[in-house]
Design a protein around this motif. Structure first.
Motif, PDB file in Angstrom:
ATOM      1  N   ALA A   1       0.840  -1.207   0.000  1.00 40.19           N
ATOM      2  CA  ALA A   1       0.000   0.000   0.000  1.00 40.19           C
ATOM      3  C   ALA A   1       0.870   1.250   0.000  1.00 40.19           C
ATOM      4  N   TYR A   2       1.927   1.244   0.810  1.00 39.79           N
ATOM      5  CA  TYR A   2       2.856   2.379   0.847  1.00 39.79           C
ATOM      6  C   TYR A   2       3.513   2.577  -0.525  1.00 39.79           C
ATOM      7  N   HIS A   3       3.936   1.496  -1.141  1.00 37.98           N
ATOM      8  CA  HIS A   3       4.587   1.551  -2.452  1.00 37.98           C
ATOM      9  C   HIS A   3       3.643   2.147  -3.502  1.00 37.98           C
ATOM     10  N   ILE A   4       2.386   1.744  -3.463  1.00 35.98           N
ATOM     11  CA  ILE A   4       1.391   2.302  -4.389  1.00 35.98           C
ATOM     12  C   ILE A   4       1.244   3.805  -4.154  1.00 35.98           C
ATOM     13  N   GLY A   5       1.122   4.186  -2.893  1.00 39.40           N
ATOM     14  CA  GLY A   5       0.967   5.603  -2.565  1.00 39.40           C
ATOM     15  C   GLY A   5       2.151   6.448  -3.002  1.00 39.40           C
ATOM     16  N   ARG A   6       3.361   5.963  -2.745  1.00 37.47           N
ATOM     17  CA  ARG A   6       4.565   6.698  -3.166  1.00 37.47           C
ATOM     18  C   ARG A   6       4.628   6.796  -4.687  1.00 37.47           C
ATOM     19  N   GLY A   7       4.254   5.729  -5.365  1.00 38.25           N
ATOM     20  CA  GLY A   7       4.244   5.767  -6.830  1.00 38.25           C
ATOM     21  C   GLY A   7       3.264   6.805  -7.353  1.00 38.25           C
ATOM     22  N   LEU A   8       2.103   6.882  -6.731  1.00 33.67           N
ATOM     23  CA  LEU A   8       1.111   7.870  -7.160  1.00 33.67           C
ATOM     24  C   LEU A   8       1.595   9.288  -6.910  1.00 33.67           C
ATOM     25  N   GLU A   9       2.270   9.510  -5.780  1.00 33.41           N
ATOM     26  CA  GLU A   9       2.840  10.840  -5.520  1.00 33.41           C
ATOM     27  C   GLU A   9       3.848  11.211  -6.599  1.00 33.41           C
ATOM     28  N   ARG A  10       4.690  10.257  -6.938  1.00 40.27           N
ATOM     29  CA  ARG A  10       5.727  10.509  -7.946  1.00 40.27           C
ATOM     30  C   ARG A  10       5.092  10.823  -9.304  1.00 40.27           C
ATOM     31  N   GLN A  11       4.113  10.043  -9.688  1.00 37.88           N
ATOM     32  CA  GLN A  11       3.448  10.260 -10.968  1.00 37.88           C
ATOM     33  C   GLN A  11       2.688  11.575 -10.984  1.00 37.88           C
ATOM     34  N   ALA A  12       2.100  11.962  -9.870  1.00 37.94           N
ATOM     35  CA  ALA A  12       1.430  13.268  -9.783  1.00 37.94           C
ATOM     36  C   ALA A  12       2.441  14.382  -9.999  1.00 37.94           C
ATOM     37  N   GLY A  13       3.653  14.197  -9.492  1.00 39.12           N
ATOM     38  CA  GLY A  13       4.711  15.180  -9.712  1.00 39.12           C
ATOM     39  C   GLY A  13       5.073  15.301 -11.182  1.00 39.12           C
ATOM     40  N   TRP A  14       5.100  14.172 -11.869  1.00 39.41           N
ATOM     41  CA  TRP A  14       5.397  14.203 -13.313  1.00 39.41           C
ATOM     42  C   TRP A  14       4.317  14.967 -14.063  1.00 39.41           C
ATOM     43  N   ILE A  15       3.061  14.739 -13.669  1.00 41.55           N
ATOM     44  CA  ILE A  15       1.947  15.430 -14.325  1.00 41.55           C
ATOM     45  C   ILE A  15       2.029  16.927 -14.054  1.00 41.55           C
ATOM     46  N   ALA A  16       2.282  17.295 -12.806  1.00 36.39           N
ATOM     47  CA  ALA A  16       2.397  18.717 -12.460  1.00 36.39           C
ATOM     48  C   ALA A  16       3.547  19.360 -13.229  1.00 36.39           C
ATOM     49  N   GLU A  17       4.661  18.649 -13.337  1.00 37.06           N
ATOM     50  CA  GLU A  17       5.820  19.161 -14.082  1.00 37.06           C
ATOM     51  C   GLU A  17       5.451  19.405 -15.551  1.00 37.06           C
ATOM     52  N   GLN A  18       4.737  18.479 -16.131  1.00 41.74           N
ATOM     53  CA  GLN A  18       4.332  18.616 -17.529  1.00 41.74           C
ATOM     54  C   GLN A  18       3.372  19.786 -17.695  1.00 41.74           C
ATOM     55  N   LEU A  19       2.433  19.923 -16.769  1.00 42.01           N
ATOM     56  CA  LEU A  19       1.478  21.023 -16.857  1.00 42.01           C
ATOM     57  C   LEU A  19       2.162  22.375 -16.689  1.00 42.01           C
ATOM     58  N   ASP A  20       3.170  22.438 -15.817  1.00 46.12           N
ATOM     59  CA  ASP A  20       3.877  23.688 -15.568  1.00 46.12           C
ATOM     60  C   ASP A  20       4.860  24.049 -16.675  1.00 46.12           C
ATOM     61  N   HIS A  21       5.541  23.041 -17.214  1.00 43.58           N
ATOM     62  CA  HIS A  21       6.649  23.307 -18.125  1.00 43.58           C
ATOM     63  C   HIS A  21       6.501  22.690 -19.511  1.00 43.58           C
ATOM     64  N   GLY A  22       5.475  21.865 -19.716  1.00 47.48           N
ATOM     65  CA  GLY A  22       5.301  21.205 -21.006  1.00 47.48           C
ATOM     66  C   GLY A  22       6.324  20.101 -21.203  1.00 47.48           C
ATOM     67  N   GLY A  23       6.331  19.554 -22.378  1.00 49.01           N
ATOM     68  CA  GLY A  23       7.280  18.496 -22.692  1.00 49.01           C
ATOM     69  C   GLY A  23       6.847  17.163 -22.120  1.00 49.01           C
ATOM     70  N   VAL A  24       7.720  16.195 -22.276  1.00 49.86           N
ATOM     71  CA  VAL A  24       7.451  14.829 -21.837  1.00 49.86           C
ATOM     72  C   VAL A  24       8.402  14.497 -20.695  1.00 49.86           C
ATOM     73  N   HIS A  25       7.901  13.839 -19.686  1.00 44.43           N
ATOM     74  CA  HIS A  25       8.737  13.432 -18.556  1.00 44.43           C
ATOM     75  C   HIS A  25       9.753  12.391 -19.029  1.00 44.43           C
ATOM     76  N   GLU A  26      10.986  12.569 -18.624  1.00 45.39           N
ATOM     77  CA  GLU A  26      12.056  11.625 -18.946  1.00 45.39           C
ATOM     78  C   GLU A  26      12.132  10.593 -17.824  1.00 45.39           C
ATOM     79  N   PHE A  27      11.464   9.465 -18.023  1.00 49.92           N
ATOM     80  CA  PHE A  27      11.461   8.408 -17.021  1.00 49.92           C
ATOM     81  C   PHE A  27      12.832   7.749 -16.943  1.00 49.92           C
ATOM     82  N   SER A  28      13.248   7.421 -15.731  1.00 52.45           N
ATOM     83  CA  SER A  28      14.542   6.784 -15.519  1.00 52.45           C
ATOM     84  C   SER A  28      14.382   5.591 -14.586  1.00 52.45           C
ATOM     85  N   TRP A  29      14.748   4.408 -15.092  1.00 52.39           N
ATOM     86  CA  TRP A  29      14.736   3.235 -14.221  1.00 52.39           C
ATOM     87  C   TRP A  29      15.794   3.367 -13.135  1.00 52.39           C
TER      88      TRP A  29
END
Length: 92
Positions: free
Chosen positions: A56-84
């Motif tokens: 459950a914690y892992h899911i929550g942290r993942g959602l926070e991270r993905q929300a950050g990517w969305i906010a970044e895209q909305l603020d600055h445009g472009g595509v998020h550069e995902f990194s394994w």
């Protein structure tokens, strides 16, 4: 493929549909987790061997991270550069 197909991706309608789908999944997850006892939270999930609480914690942290990517895209445009590498570092 999701209802609406790729021709509606990038439109407000497809964004709203995806948000609705995510909301429904999160509601289902909440309904599943809410009634659990302390013992059930500590039980192991067979796929990862992690406790329910850790999953459950892992899911929550993942959602926070993905929300950050969305906010970044909305603020600055472009595509998020995902990194394994960055993901693996967070999971270490």
């Amino acid at each position: 493929m999701r209802e609406g197909g790729p021709e509606t991706r990038g439109t407000a309608t497809s964004g709203e549909q995806l948000a609705d789908e995510l909301s429904k999944e999160l509601d289902e997850l909440h309904a599943t987790l809410t009634p659990l006892t302390a013992e059930e939270w500590r039980s192991l999930c067979p796929a990862e061997g992690w406790t329910v609480g850790l999953v459950a914690y892992h899911i929550g942290r993942g959602l926070e991270r993905q929300a950050g990517w969305i906010a970044e895209q909305l603020d600055h445009g472009g595509v998020h550069e995902f990194s394994w590498d960055a993901t693996n570092a967070l999971n270490a």
